[in-house]
Design an enzyme around this catalytic site. Sequence first.
Site, PDB file in Angstrom:
ATOM      1  N   SER A 142       0.856  -1.184   0.000  1.00  0.00           N
ATOM      2  CA  SER A 142       0.000   0.000   0.000  1.00  0.00           C
ATOM      3  C   SER A 142       0.892   1.234   0.000  1.00  0.00           C
ATOM      4  O   SER A 142       2.077   1.156   0.334  1.00  0.00           O
ATOM      5  CB  SER A 142      -0.873  -0.007   1.268  1.00  0.00           C
ATOM      6  OG  SER A 142      -1.479   1.247   1.488  1.00  0.00           O
ATOM      7  N   TYR A 155      -2.024  -1.626  10.061  1.00  0.00           N
ATOM      8  CA  TYR A 155      -1.961  -1.571   8.598  1.00  0.00           C
ATOM      9  C   TYR A 155      -0.611  -1.035   8.119  1.00  0.00           C
ATOM     10  O   TYR A 155       0.029  -1.632   7.255  1.00  0.00           O
ATOM     11  CB  TYR A 155      -3.100  -0.688   8.088  1.00  0.00           C
ATOM     12  CG  TYR A 155      -3.356  -0.778   6.608  1.00  0.00           C
ATOM     13  CD1 TYR A 155      -4.086  -1.841   6.071  1.00  0.00           C
ATOM     14  CD2 TYR A 155      -2.900   0.208   5.742  1.00  0.00           C
ATOM     15  CE1 TYR A 155      -4.336  -1.915   4.711  1.00  0.00           C
ATOM     16  CE2 TYR A 155      -3.142   0.144   4.383  1.00  0.00           C
ATOM     17  CZ  TYR A 155      -3.867  -0.920   3.867  1.00  0.00           C
ATOM     18  OH  TYR A 155      -4.106  -0.988   2.511  1.00  0.00           O
TER      19      TYR A 155
END
Length: 260
Positions: A142, A155
């Site tokens: 990401s 995350y």
Amino acid sequence: MLKGKCALITGSTAGLGYATAQRLAAQGCNIVLNGLGDANEIEAKRAALEGGHGVKAIYHGADLANPDAITDLVATAVASFGAVDVLVNNAVVRHFSPVEDFPVEKWDHALAVNLSSAFHTIRLALPTMRKRGWGRIINMSSVYGLFGTVNRVDYVTTKTALIGMTRAIALETLNQDITCNAICPGTALTAHAENLVQSLMTAEDLTRDTAVKRFLSTRQPAGRFVGPDGVAGLVVFLCGEDSGDITGSAISIDGGWAAS
């Protein structure tokens, strides 16, 4: 080049994962789907891959927090198709909380699903890749693997660690026609993003277009969502003949976000 090969994509019952399954099936890959969702919807998607592309597609509902289930997932893929030729580690969980309030069980679950599952799938898939002398491993990181943000320690940590894992695996597989790369998408129009847009529309009485612009104003300079099909197309490219010298890379597809 991909016709008849097997692609295992974790987290592939919706969103980026299913878009990737569709694009790889269109290239002739047999598909192993994995993920959560309504059983009837998953079966319809599995059947659509077979009917639309003339490939074989199977579904395995392995819980990626469970190493034994991951072992069975990869073993099933190998038993069905002879090898896992293309491995896309896409599954993810996420929780939002300041670090001092972050539930320990949510942290442990994120490490298991977002990071350790990729370790397990790679270690289990690599032997048949080495035996066949070809393989493509793609870890879905990401933009938050490239920089941080608040209230998302699970995350950010796991997506950053996936890039380190990618580099390590790439060096271990040099000159074997096996590559390992990470893709770093910005915000795509997944179900999760759509829920956030809908919440913004309700909370501030906005039109959808205005809510999307507001949502993306602090993210992607391009002002639009990253298309799942574009991310899937990048996966296909990384599996193709022209990408054999690309390995150990973290490739952004984020509308200029990481550059801003």
